[in-house]
Design an enzyme around this catalytic site. Structure first.
Site, mmCIF file in Angstrom:
data_model
loop_
_atom_site.group_PDB
_atom_site.id
_atom_site.type_symbol
_atom_site.label_atom_id
_atom_site.label_comp_id
_atom_site.label_asym_id
_atom_site.label_seq_id
_atom_site.Cartn_x
_atom_site.Cartn_y
_atom_site.Cartn_z
ATOM 1 N N GLU A 114 0.828 -1.147 -0.123
ATOM 2 C CA GLU A 114 -0.006 0.005 -0.080
ATOM 3 C C GLU A 114 0.725 1.086 -0.115
ATOM 4 O O GLU A 114 0.234 2.353 -0.728
ATOM 5 C CB GLU A 114 -0.881 0.102 1.287
ATOM 6 C CG GLU A 114 -1.963 -1.172 1.434
ATOM 7 C CD GLU A 114 -2.903 -1.144 0.164
ATOM 8 O OE1 GLU A 114 -3.547 -0.132 0.022
ATOM 9 O OE2 GLU A 114 -3.416 -2.175 -0.302
ATOM 10 N N THR A 149 -7.815 9.135 0.084
ATOM 11 C CA THR A 149 -7.675 7.635 0.533
ATOM 12 C C THR A 149 -6.595 8.089 1.958
ATOM 13 O O THR A 149 -5.802 9.110 1.688
ATOM 14 C CB THR A 149 -6.953 7.025 -0.277
ATOM 15 O OG1 THR A 149 -7.784 6.559 -1.333
ATOM 16 C CG2 THR A 149 -6.512 5.408 0.143
ATOM 17 N N ASP A 173 -9.161 7.249 -8.029
ATOM 18 C CA ASP A 173 -9.418 6.030 -8.442
ATOM 19 C C ASP A 173 -11.196 6.197 -8.162
ATOM 20 O O ASP A 173 -11.782 5.122 -8.149
ATOM 21 C CB ASP A 173 -8.943 4.955 -7.277
ATOM 22 C CG ASP A 173 -9.147 5.213 -5.957
ATOM 23 O OD1 ASP A 173 -10.012 6.268 -5.467
ATOM 24 O OD2 ASP A 173 -9.020 4.379 -4.982
#
Length: 280
Positions: free
Chosen positions: A64, A87, A82
């Site tokens: 990640e 995020t 995305d």
């Protein structure tokens, strides 16, 4: 520039978050492991052992964040393009999928009046979209400030465990899987989210169980885990952000081929071409 498949979660996560943790991976009665599976004896130490859990966090962080220092990710926040908005944090809480909203609400329950509490109305409005409305650079700055607060770090740990880690490990244990299988489930639920649709963790598990029996059902552990990883790769390739499957090919499959079912160090693997190791 390397692909950025990190931290993508299912858009349906907002609905899944209200479900009880032990039901997020539920399949049909015909596909579910028998009730007796909860009493399956597992050798070795489970992923919920503190040291094994730290290994799991490092493994996920390598994919990640291109780093084994998972604790440095409390402050992480960006829009990776995305479609899920911001995020952020140690597990990729997203403003567009509901789990970031749940996180900030939990933080506010722990510490009323915290620096992020004022963004709760905006997080409710942007849920289900990639909008930054009411958030923007002030939110990004305040997130970094909040990340220094032990209460916010604890809130991230709590939500990681409630939504992802505990459901994955509990289901894996019920399926008769040892630490490696528990990690394989955890990494899948982090990327694909809980739920039962075909592209979620529950859907991947259900499809794998059509190809091979779990150990709890009398199946071979390696055969079942290979089936699970094969199904997961098909799902990963459906989305551009996940199309690099090296976290399966040059990480999890490496451990499986070595039959390291207890996920014991030393561990050596690659993700997106970068090499990592955990020696002890």
């Amino acid at each position: 520039m390397r692909p950025q498949p990190r931290r993508a979660l299912r858009i349906a996560l907002a609905a899944a978050l209200v479900a009880a943790p032990l039901t997020v991976a539920a399949t049909s009665a015909a596909e579910a492991a028998p009730a007796a599976a909860t009493s399956v004896r597992l050798g070795g130490v489970g992923l919920d052992d503190p040291h094994k859990k730290d290994i799991a966090m490092q493994l996920v962080s390598s994919a990640e964040n291109s780093s084994l220092d998972w604790k440095a990710q409390y402050k992480y926040i960006e829009d990776i393009g995305d479609g899920r908005g911001y995020t952020a944090g140690i597990i990729g809480f997203c403003s567009g999928t509901g789990d970031m909203l749940e996180l900030v609400q939990h933080y506010t329950d722990i510490k009323p009046g915290n620096i992020l509490a004022k963004y709760l109305p905006a997080l409710k409005k942007v849920n289900g979209s990639d909008s930054h409305a009411g958030l923007g650079s002030p939110f990004v700055k305040d997130w970094a400030t909040a990340a220094k607060d032990p209460a916010f770090q604890q809130a991230q740990n709590d939500e990681r465990d409630r939504v992802y880690f505990n459901p994955a490990v509990n289901q894996a244990k019920a399926d008769g899987l040892r630490a490696l299988g528990q990690f394989i489930y955890y990494d899948a639920i982090v990327m694909h989210g809980p739920g039962t649709d075909s592209d979620s963790f529950g859907g991947i598990r259900a499809a794998a169980m059509k190809k091979a029996r779990t150990p709890a059902q009398g199946g071979d552990e390696a055969t079942y885990l290979k089936a699970f990883l094969d199904v997961r790769k098909v799902v990963m390739k459906k989305e551009e952000a996940h199309s690099d499957t090296s976290r399966v090919d040059t990480e999890q499959s490496v451990f499986l081929n070595a039959r390291n079912f207890d996920l014991n160090p030393p561990l050596k693997w690659k993700v997106y071409g970068d090499s990592y190791s955990i020696d002890s």
